[in-house]
Design a protein around this motif. Sequence first.
Motif, PDB file in Angstrom:
ATOM      1  N   HIS A  46     -32.199  66.519  75.496  1.00 36.85           N
ATOM      2  CA  HIS A  46     -31.585  66.584  76.832  1.00 36.85           C
ATOM      3  C   HIS A  46     -31.026  65.226  77.242  1.00 36.85           C
ATOM      4  O   HIS A  46     -29.965  65.155  77.866  1.00 36.85           O
ATOM      5  CB  HIS A  46     -32.601  67.060  77.878  1.00 36.85           C
ATOM      6  N   ARG A  49     -27.726  64.605  75.519  1.00 34.52           N
ATOM      7  CA  ARG A  49     -26.668  65.410  76.142  1.00 34.52           C
ATOM      8  C   ARG A  49     -26.094  64.726  77.364  1.00 34.52           C
ATOM      9  O   ARG A  49     -24.920  64.871  77.671  1.00 34.52           O
ATOM     10  CB  ARG A  49     -27.217  66.767  76.574  1.00 34.52           C
ATOM     11  N   ALA A  63     -25.580  70.877  79.276  1.00 38.01           N
ATOM     12  CA  ALA A  63     -26.405  69.808  79.827  1.00 38.01           C
ATOM     13  C   ALA A  63     -27.070  70.332  81.088  1.00 38.01           C
ATOM     14  O   ALA A  63     -26.574  71.265  81.733  1.00 38.01           O
ATOM     15  CB  ALA A  63     -25.558  68.577  80.145  1.00 38.01           C
ATOM     16  N   VAL A  64     -28.179  69.745  81.444  1.00 39.40           N
ATOM     17  CA  VAL A  64     -28.963  70.224  82.570  1.00 39.40           C
ATOM     18  C   VAL A  64     -28.147  70.230  83.868  1.00 39.40           C
ATOM     19  O   VAL A  64     -28.280  71.129  84.688  1.00 39.40           O
ATOM     20  CB  VAL A  64     -30.241  69.368  82.727  1.00 39.40           C
ATOM     21  N   ASP A  83     -27.857  77.700  73.922  1.00 44.69           N
ATOM     22  CA  ASP A  83     -28.833  76.624  73.768  1.00 44.69           C
ATOM     23  C   ASP A  83     -30.200  77.187  73.379  1.00 44.69           C
ATOM     24  O   ASP A  83     -30.867  76.644  72.497  1.00 44.69           O
ATOM     25  CB  ASP A  83     -28.939  75.821  75.060  1.00 44.69           C
ATOM     26  N   ASN A 104     -31.956  76.568  85.002  1.00 42.54           N
ATOM     27  CA  ASN A 104     -30.779  76.050  84.314  1.00 42.54           C
ATOM     28  C   ASN A 104     -29.506  76.833  84.585  1.00 42.54           C
ATOM     29  O   ASN A 104     -28.420  76.287  84.493  1.00 42.54           O
ATOM     30  CB  ASN A 104     -31.021  75.992  82.804  1.00 42.54           C
TER      31      ASN A 104
END
Length: 186
Positions: A46, A49, A63-64, A83, A104
């Motif tokens: 993460h 990313r 990405a978060v 993902d 998410n």
Amino acid sequence: AIMYGAIMQRDSYLVHREEVGTMQAADGLFQFLRTQPRGTVHASSHLLRSIIPLYTPHDVYYAVNANLCVCSNKEMAERFFFDAWMRGLPAEESDTFLAGYASNVYGLYWQEVTGPHQYLPNNLIPQAIADYAEYLRLPDTEKLALHSLRYVVTTANEQPLVAVQQQSTKIYQDGAYAVWAVKKPL
């Protein structure tokens, strides 16, 4: 109050020290990625990313922070499914799946619409599991073709999914990271 802030800062550092420390080993990775044709990257970390777009010309597929009004909920769900598939998450692990799905995919938007809780209503949970199970039934080559992915970045000890390995070639490896170039689908 100042002492409390200093203690909180120290505790935060201690929690994230190991992961952030691994980024010091990413210099070779970033130098290599800067030499490659621009593309979209999937990274298993993460933190990677979040910083690949800062230090290279590449975009990241997921990405978060992407759910903060950057993508539609539908696109975010598709990216989350991809993902989760890349991490090998089976649909049967619904607790793990839904914890990630709610935060998410919907993130802050869900809170603004429904209130301060972050839980999906019970009637949406079976649909989320069914949607992911349907996504998993797609052939692996079709999943890869759906997403304009050019590179997969893993730690040096990780191997991407067998389906990804069959559709890609390892083009870089150092002591910390490896890069796989995804072949263009026919």
